[in-house]
Write a protein that holds these residues in place. Structure first.
Motif, PDB file in Angstrom:
ATOM      1  N   ILE A  57      35.469  26.152  47.944  1.00 59.14           N
ATOM      2  CA  ILE A  57      36.877  26.452  47.623  1.00 59.14           C
ATOM      3  C   ILE A  57      37.415  25.441  46.599  1.00 59.14           C
ATOM      4  CG2 ILE A  57      39.210  26.697  48.587  1.00 59.14           C
ATOM      5  CD1 ILE A  57      37.210  28.905  49.396  1.00 59.14           C
ATOM      6  N   TYR A  58      36.974  24.191  46.730  1.00 61.16           N
ATOM      7  CA  TYR A  58      37.401  23.124  45.806  1.00 61.16           C
ATOM      8  C   TYR A  58      37.068  23.493  44.360  1.00 61.16           C
ATOM      9  CZ  TYR A  58      37.502  18.355  43.829  1.00 61.16           C
ATOM     10  OH  TYR A  58      37.755  17.254  43.061  1.00 61.16           O
ATOM     11  N   CYS A  59      35.940  24.189  44.153  1.00 54.36           N
ATOM     12  CA  CYS A  59      35.547  24.603  42.800  1.00 54.36           C
ATOM     13  C   CYS A  59      36.562  25.560  42.179  1.00 54.36           C
ATOM     14  CB  CYS A  59      34.189  25.305  42.831  1.00 54.36           C
ATOM     15  SG  CYS A  59      32.839  24.235  43.252  1.00 54.36           S
ATOM     16  N   PHE A  60      37.326  26.256  43.028  1.00 51.13           N
ATOM     17  CA  PHE A  60      38.262  27.259  42.505  1.00 51.13           C
ATOM     18  C   PHE A  60      39.692  26.749  42.493  1.00 51.13           C
ATOM     19  CE2 PHE A  60      34.681  29.579  44.363  1.00 51.13           C
ATOM     20  CZ  PHE A  60      34.230  30.184  43.216  1.00 51.13           C
ATOM     21  N   LYS A  61      39.866  25.429  42.604  1.00 48.66           N
ATOM     22  CA  LYS A  61      41.222  24.904  42.742  1.00 48.66           C
ATOM     23  C   LYS A  61      42.049  25.103  41.470  1.00 48.66           C
ATOM     24  CE  LYS A  61      40.034  20.055  41.761  1.00 48.66           C
ATOM     25  NZ  LYS A  61      40.268  20.050  40.334  1.00 48.66           N
ATOM     26  N   ASP A  62      41.394  25.226  40.320  1.00 48.04           N
ATOM     27  CA  ASP A  62      42.147  25.392  39.074  1.00 48.04           C
ATOM     28  C   ASP A  62      42.259  26.855  38.649  1.00 48.04           C
ATOM     29  OD1 ASP A  62      42.555  22.639  38.816  1.00 48.04           O
ATOM     30  OD2 ASP A  62      40.525  22.403  38.015  1.00 48.04           O
ATOM     31  N   VAL A  63      41.714  27.766  39.480  1.00 50.03           N
ATOM     32  CA  VAL A  63      41.786  29.196  39.153  1.00 50.03           C
ATOM     33  C   VAL A  63      43.134  29.736  39.626  1.00 50.03           C
ATOM     34  CG1 VAL A  63      40.798  31.467  39.593  1.00 50.03           C
ATOM     35  CG2 VAL A  63      39.301  29.473  39.362  1.00 50.03           C
ATOM     36  N   SER A  64      43.846  30.408  38.721  1.00 45.43           N
ATOM     37  CA  SER A  64      45.123  30.990  39.113  1.00 45.43           C
ATOM     38  C   SER A  64      44.989  32.503  39.232  1.00 45.43           C
ATOM     39  CB  SER A  64      46.198  30.647  38.088  1.00 45.43           C
ATOM     40  OG  SER A  64      47.353  31.394  38.373  1.00 45.43           O
ATOM     41  N   ILE A  65      45.401  33.029  40.392  1.00 40.14           N
ATOM     42  CA  ILE A  65      45.300  34.477  40.611  1.00 40.14           C
ATOM     43  C   ILE A  65      46.400  35.200  39.839  1.00 40.14           C
ATOM     44  CG2 ILE A  65      45.330  36.296  42.383  1.00 40.14           C
ATOM     45  CD1 ILE A  65      44.326  34.194  44.354  1.00 40.14           C
ATOM     46  N   LEU A  66      47.527  34.496  39.640  1.00 38.85           N
ATOM     47  CA  LEU A  66      48.706  35.159  39.073  1.00 38.85           C
ATOM     48  C   LEU A  66      48.679  35.272  37.558  1.00 38.85           C
ATOM     49  CD1 LEU A  66      51.442  33.659  41.411  1.00 38.85           C
ATOM     50  CD2 LEU A  66      50.318  35.881  41.536  1.00 38.85           C
ATOM     51  N   ASP A  67      48.044  34.310  36.862  1.00 36.57           N
ATOM     52  CA  ASP A  67      48.015  34.457  35.405  1.00 36.57           C
ATOM     53  C   ASP A  67      46.623  34.165  34.847  1.00 36.57           C
ATOM     54  OD1 ASP A  67      50.201  31.683  35.615  1.00 36.57           O
ATOM     55  OD2 ASP A  67      48.010  31.576  35.506  1.00 36.57           O
TER      56      ASP A  67
END
Lengths: 110, 236
Positions: A57-67
Motif C-alpha cells: 500500500i505504501y507504494c501507492f501513497k502518491d497515487v491519486s484516484i481523483l485526478d
C-alpha cells in the motif's frame, strides 16, 4: 546553499541516526541472549504478512484516484502481475511483465 | 576450504534473488543522483548519503532538509516517522537474524524494504548458510544503490532515455513477494489486516501521514486477536 558544511553534516548525521534507530531498536529491546517475550514472538510470526501488505500500500501513497490517471495504470499493472504470477509463478517473469506493461501504459496510453 | 565454499555457495544462491532489485535500485539510484545533481550538490553527496543512510525514500526527503533551514531535531523526528515501518521489520527478523555472528550488525544496518522482504520470505535451501545468504542479499542491494547514486551524481544530465515508469519495478517486486507469502501461508488474517488497515488509513490520513496510524491499528488488531488467531494457527 544556505547551510554551512558542518550544518549539512549534522543534518545528514541526524537522518543516519534516525534510520539506524528504527532498524536497531527491536534488536536492542529484545536481545538474542534473553528469551523473547511471548507476545513479541507472536507478533514476530504474524507481522511479516501485515508488514508486506503495508509495504504494498505504501507504494501507492502518491497515487491519486481523483485526478491525473486515477490510478488506472497502477491497477491494470498490478492485476497483470497477479495473473502472471498465478499462471507462471516465476518471480522475474511477473516483475518484468508488470513493469513493462506499466511503462507502456504511462508512456503511450495515459 | 569448506568455509570458503560455504560463502561462495551462499553468494550464488543470493544473487538471483537480487536481480529485480538490481534493475530497480540502479534506476532509482541514478534518479536520486540526478536529483541531487540538479539540486546543486556535487556527486560526493549522493555517494556518501546512499552508502550511509541506505533508506531510499528518506534520502529523497533529506535533499529537501538540506535545502531548507538548519533544523536537526526536525530532521531526526521526520526520519523516525518516515522509517517507522523498520520497527515491524525488526520484530519480524528477531529470530531469523539470531546466530549470524558479527554479520548481524550489518544485516540490521542494511535492513531496507527490499532486503527485509527477501530475507524474510526466501526459501533458503538447507545446505546454504542462512547468515551468509542474508548478508549477500543485503550487501548486493546496498552496492546496487550506491552504484546507481554514483552514476546519477557523476553523469547527471548526460543520462537521457525514456525510462518513465521504470520505478514501478519496486512496486512489482513487493506485490510479487506479497503474493508468494500469500501462497505459502494457510491463513491470510495478517496479510488481509495489513492490506485493509493500510488502505483505509491511506484514504483517511493521506500519503504523508498514514504509516504511523496504520502501524498502530495493525498492532492493536493483532494483539486483540491473539487468542483466536493462535487457536486458528494451531488447528492447521
Amino acid at each position: 546553499m544556505t547551510m554551512t558544511l558542518i550544518q549539512q553534516l549534522i543534518t545528514i548525521g541526524m537522518v543516519i541516526l534516525g534510520t539506524v534507530a528504527t532498524r536497531f531498536l527491536p534488536f536492542l529491546v529484545f536481545p538474542a541472549d534473553k528469551p523473547t517475550p511471548k507476545y513479541i514472538r507472536y507478533l514476530g510470526k504474524m507481522l511479516p504478512s501485515a508488514a508486506l501488505g503495508l509495504l504494498v500500500i505504501y507504494c501507492f501513497k502518491d497515487v491519486s484516484i481523483l485526478d491525473g490517471t486515477h490510478g488506472i495504470p497502477e491497477l491494470i499493472s498490478v492485476a497483470a502481475i497477479v495473473a502472471l504470477h498465478i499462471w507462471k509463478r516465476q518471480m522475474l517473469v511477473s516483475i518484468a511483465g508488470g513493469t513493462i506493461i506499466y511503462m507502456l501504459l504511462v508512456q503511450f496510453i495515459f | 576450504m569448506a568455509s570458503k565454499n560455504k560463502i561462495v555457495k551462499a553468494f550464488h544462491t543470493a544473487l538471483p534473488y537480487t536481480i529485480p532489485i538490481f534493475a530497480g535500485f540502479v534506476f532509482l539510484g541514478i534518479a536520486y543522483g540526478i536529483y541531487m545533481n540538479t539540486s546543486g550538490f556535487s556527486a560526493v553527496y549522493p555517494i556518501v548519503m546512499s552508502a550511509t543512510i541506505f533508506a531510499g525514500s528518506m534520502e529523497f526527503v533529506a535533499v529537501n532538509l538540506l535545502l531548507g533551514a538548519f533544523d536537526p531535531i526536525r530532521a531526526f523526528a521526520l526520519t523516525l516517522m518516515v522509517n517507522a515501518r523498520h520497527l515491524f521489520y525488526g520484530i519480524s527478523m528477531l529470530d531469523k537474524y539470531k546466530g549470524t555472528g558479527r554479520k548481524k550488525h550489518y544485516l540490521i544496518f542494511g535492513m531496507c524494504d527490499e532486503s527485509f522482504s527477501i530475507n524474510c520470505t526466501a526459501d533458503i535451501p538447507a545446505d546454504v548458510d542462512k547468515g551468509w545468504f542474508m548478508f549477500f542479499v543485503t550487501l548486493l542491494n546496498h552496492s546496487y544503490w550506491v552504484c546507481g547514486a554514483a552514476i546519477g551524481g557523476l553523469l547527471g544530465s548526460l543520462v537521457q532515455f525514456n525510462t518513465k515508469g521504470l520505478e514501478f519495478v519496486m512496486t512489482a517486486l513487493f506485490v510479487v513477494i506479497f503474493l508468494e507469502q500469500w501462497m505459502k501461508e494457510k491463513r491470510h488474517y495478517s496479510a488481509l489486516l495489513g492490506l485493509g488497515i493500510s488502505s483505509l488509513c491511506l484514504i483517511f490520513f493521506g500519503g504523508e501521514s498514514f504509516i504511523i496510524p496504520a502501524m498502530l491499528i495493525i498492532l492493536v488488531c493483532l494483539m486483540a486477536m491473539k487468542k483466536p488467531l493462535e487457536k486458528a494457527e494451531a488447528c492447521v
